[in-house]
Design an enzyme around this catalytic site. Structure first.
Site, short mmCIF file in Angstrom:
data_model
loop_
_atom_site.label_atom_id
_atom_site.label_comp_id
_atom_site.label_asym_id
_atom_site.label_seq_id
_atom_site.Cartn_x
_atom_site.Cartn_y
_atom_site.Cartn_z
CG ASP A 1 3.20 40.75 46.51
OD1 ASP A 1 3.33 41.32 45.61
OD2 ASP A 1 3.04 39.37 45.24
CD GLU B 1 10.15 35.38 43.00
OE1 GLU B 1 9.24 36.44 42.94
OE2 GLU B 1 9.97 34.61 43.33
#
Length: 862
Positions: A595, A826
């Site tokens: 990302d 996460e």
């Protein structure tokens, strides 16, 4: 579809159904004599016969010429449209690869297919069951929770419910699961069991047990401590369901709902409890299964306003295909729900099967299944004497919720049209072909759908637990390859999956890839054969699987090699970066999976992305090994062998990506370090707004991109660096240096020395891969450290020391967070004492902590 303008469809006028043609009307209303009389008064034909034959032929020729010209122009225009390169490419995007399907392999048929028919395949809800068929009978659980004195209906997994914890503690991926859910004031266990007994239909029967407990004495009491659960069954095909209202005056099981389907024949849903339960029901007719929460919630609210009772109205709509049963009780309580199929068949033994799925017999079977799971867990991951009890329990929860999070989805991906193109109905997408996907999901609350690059990491764990289940999942993914070798990187299939995704993330772009992490698992399968880890039958099935997969993998590889290649030989870059943006500090590279990890500040086609080069080496290595296993001897196989050698050329790698001064590897591209976001006033119609706009304060140049982090470590993680090389020493120093990457909780994603460390990418985008600790990359770093600690060389002892420290830090921090918060996360904060961040529960690649405990890593030897 059209480019810029909308093309009108051509319609051929025809009489509407039932409307007589003009000639039919005439013939039906007049006699022959009458027609003759009319014709005698009609001078048209007589006048026509008066025209000379020459004139008639000339007119006929003109008419024919006009018709021919019209069709020539139309067909030329249509053929030109069809020959438009963009339209041809779009057509190919939604065309499946014409190769035998993975899921048609014999090993995925018969008993294997039937054994996986029913399951907890709806991971986005706290408890959901469906079959692996496009339009299934589905069921699920809802309950009323209380927060700040208000009622909330729990159904879909979401953070706003503020549950203390939820997730499958045990799940074998096939026929057994044990889940703990802790709400405010009470907790309950959901147990799932599936069995195939004599008399049952295809796929067998299943049962759910709910065991409810009060967790605190000051529980906010509603209706004198009554809790309300709702269990529903719904038919996606729209078949009408029946309901039978009974009261619990005895211990006899109560029939809640029944129906008939083509796949399983007649079926019944029964409720059984030792305790008195108050039950109510409602029946609905709807095709919108993703709106069941709102449907039940609205019905409850409406009935409560009318009667003052928090209960369903005991009514059923005509042709209802959804039956919801409300089960109200005081705590503690326990009840069983049993589903039996084939009830309309001879010898169904319905009562016998209901008894086997409820009460004491269900208790016995659940205990047996739990023992089987525990024994397999220890044996499969060789965990005896490796870790103490706390990590062992966290490891069980990791694989339990990973397997319990496997879902079945069916639908069509939405593929973005090029700029300026729209469908005639205004849609800016075209649909992929209808397809099924059986997949593990990263997070049941945030990401309950398939992600291509996550899946490779998921299967490193699942493949060690159940190789047949893993191949089934990989096979579903490979069947999604189109004729050009592209796979949509994010799978949003069906209305339920779509309802959980923001609109801006729905469209998939056929120019964009994702790391081919499935090759990590395929390499494991190849090593399993090489090391004789499989039985003879398993070896045959894995070999057959790789043989069927070879053409698909080859097409996938060639897609990367042709669409993601750089200008220079054997260089690659991730396509899809926005080179026009003025809002991002550093344009994101979503396709890489990393990302906002810093890349070249000014994207162009001269970039060389280090991580993609290493992924391509892994893929070429793997394809070369598959070709050798299958004894493929052709030019393509030779190309894989040659490319594997070229991409592993250490000298060439260093020429392109190594900074000799720091000993670190970097991307290459058009880059400027002096880039910032500043507030600017932007006029929009009559308003003046403040926006963060990117400013470049120096001329960008083609050079190495000096941002040390996960990308820099890819040659190390892939084992490309020779064990005797001084470059390896530099890598070990960078990893273990607290001023760069090392923390007491894991290796951070971006060095503290980077100019973009923990910098926001836009006003609304906090840092994501710019510092936080990610477990998938730490697992790969740990794998490499383990590899180099086993290789003879001057840095073996150093690698061993760092390996031990990093493994200990990672396990300790993940386990501590789990016990403090109830979840795997996460990512983990590199600054705030390793605190869990981002999505929760994240039992996707964070579940790799189990392989760290087991010290199980992929082989990096070439």
């Amino acid at each position: 579809m059209s480019g810029g303008s909308r093309r009108t469809a051509r319609n051929r006028a025809r009489p509407s159904p039932g409307e007589p043609d003009a000639g039919d009307s005439l013939r039906g209303s007049r006699t022959v004599d009458g027609i003759r009389k009319v014709r005698s008064r009609d001078h048209g034909p007589i006048r026509l016969m008066d025209v000379s034959l020459k004139t008639l032929l000339a007119l006929g020729f003109c008419v024919l010429a006009l018709i021919f010209a019209f069709f020539f122009i139309y067909n030329y225009h249509w053929e030109t449209r069809q020959e438009d390169p963009t339209l041809r490419r779009l057509k190919r995007v939604v065309t499946p690869l014409p190769a035998p399907k993975m899921m048609d392999l014999p090993q995925f048929q018969g008993e294997h297919k039937e054994s996986l028919y029913w399951g907890t395949y709806r991971p986005h809800v706290y408890l959901g069951i469906r079959a692996r068929t496009p339009r299934s009978l589905i069921s699920g659980l809802m309950w009323i929770g209380i927060k700040n004195g208000q009622y909330f209906l729990r159904h879909v997994c979401q953070d706003s419910d503020e549950l203390s914890t939820y997730g499958w503690r045990d799940h074998n991926g096939r026929d057994y699961g044990h889940q703990l859910i802790v709400d405010q004031g009470f907790s309950f266990i959901t147990s799932f069991l599936k069995e195939k007994k004599e008399g049952s239909a295809y796929g067998g029967d299943w049962a759910v047990r709910l065991d409810l407990q009060n967790t605190r004495s000051d529980l906010h009491k509603a209706e004198d401590g009554t809790v309300h659960f709702f269990f529903y069954v719904a038919d996606e095909e729209g078949n009408t369901l029946g309901v039978q209202r009974q009261k619990f005056e005895s211990r006899d099981a109560t029939l809640l709902a029944f129906g008939t389907r083509n796949d399983i024949g007649g079926w019944e849903l029964h409720l059984d409890s030792q305790k008195h339960l108050d039950t109510h029901f409602a029946g609905f007719k709807t095709i919108h299964m993703h709106n069941l929460t709102e449907l039940v919630q609205g019905t409850l609210a409406f009935h409560a306003r009318r009667t003052g009772q928090l209960q369903l109205p005991d009514t059923i709509e005509d042709s209802s295909n959804v039956i919801v049963t409300q089960i109200s009780t005081t705590l503690p309580a326990k009840f069983d729900i049993a589903f039996i199929s084939g009830t309309n068949m001879k010898g169904a033994r319905a009562d016998e099967r209901i008894n086997g799925l409820t009460g004491a017999m269900l208790s016995t079977r659940l205990e047996e299944k739990q023992k089987e799971f525990e024994d397999k867990y220890i044996k499969c991951f060789n965990l005896k004497d490796k870790t103490d009890s706390d990590p062992m329990l966290v490891g069980r929860a990791a694989i339990g919720n990973l397997l319990g999070g496997v879902g079945y989805f069916y639908g069509q991906s939405k593929i973005a049209l090029p700029e300026g193109f729209t469908q005639e109905n205004g849609d800016k997408f075209i649909s992929y072909w209808p397809a099924a996907l059986f997949t593990a999901v990263p997070s049941r609350s945030f990401f309950p759908r398939g992600f291509l690059w996550d899946e490779g990491f998921h299967q490193l764990i699942i493949g060690r637990w159940d190789v047949h289940l893993s191949m089934d999942i990989i096979g579903h993914w490979l069947d999604l390859i189109n004729i050009d070798g592209w796979i949509p990187r994010e799978q949003i299939l069906g209305a339920e999956a779509l309802s959980k995704v923001p609109a801006e993330f729905v469209l998939q772009y056929p120019t964009n890839g994702n790391p081919p992490t499935l090759f990590l698992v395929l390499r494991d399968l190849l090593n399993g054969i090489k090391m004789r880890k499989f039985s003879a039958q398993e070896t045959k099935e894995v070999t057959d699987f790789l043989n069927r997969a070879y053409i698909r993998l080859n097409t996938w590889f060639q897609w990367f090699n042709s669409t993601q290649s750089g200008k220079d030989g054997h260089t690659f870059y991730w396509h899809g970066r926005d080179n026009t943006t003025t809002k991002e500090l550093n344009p994101k590279t979503l396709t890489s999976g990393l990302d906002d990890y810093p890349r070249a500040s000014h994207p162009n086609d001269e970039e060389h992305h280090l991580d993609l080069r290493c992924w391509m080496l892994l893929a070429a290595d793997c394809m070369n090994s598959i070709a050798e296993l299958l004894k493929v001897e052709d030019s393509v196989a030779e190309d894989y062998h040659r490319m594997s050698k070229q991409l592993s050329d250490f000298r060439k790698l260093n020429q392109i990506h190594l900074d000799n001064g720091s000993g670190a590897y970097f991307d290459f591209g058009l880059h400027a370090e002096k880039v910032r976001l500043r507030w600017h006033q932007v006029k929009s119609q009559d308003n003046v707004q403040k926006e963060l706009v990117r400013e470049t304060l120096e001329t960008p140049q083609l050079k190495l991109v000096p941002h040390l982090g996960y990308v820099s470590l890819f040659p190390f993680m892939m084992g490309i660096i020779p064990p005797e090389s001084p470059v390896l020493q530099k890598q070990l120093e960078l990893i273990s240096n607290r001023s760069t990457l090392w923390t007491d909780y894991g290796v951070r994603s971006l060095s503290r020395t980077s100019s973009l460390y923990m910098k926001r990418n836009t006003e609304h985008d906090p840092p994501y891969w710019r510092g936080p600790i990610w477990i998938n990359m730490n697992y790969m770093i740990l794998s490499a450290l383990h590899h180099y600690s086993q290789e003879d060389g001057p840095y073996k002892t150093t690698a061993e020391k760092i390996y031990g420290d990093l493994r200990s830090n990672l396990i300790r921090n993940i386990v501590r967070n789990y016990y403090e918060t109830g979840f795997l996360w996460e990512q983990y904060d590199q600054k705030n004492k390793g605190k869990g961040k981002g999505a929760r529960p994240f039992t996707g690649w964070t579940s790799l902590v189990l392989l760290m405990m087991a010290e199980t890593y992929p082989s990096l030897r070439r």
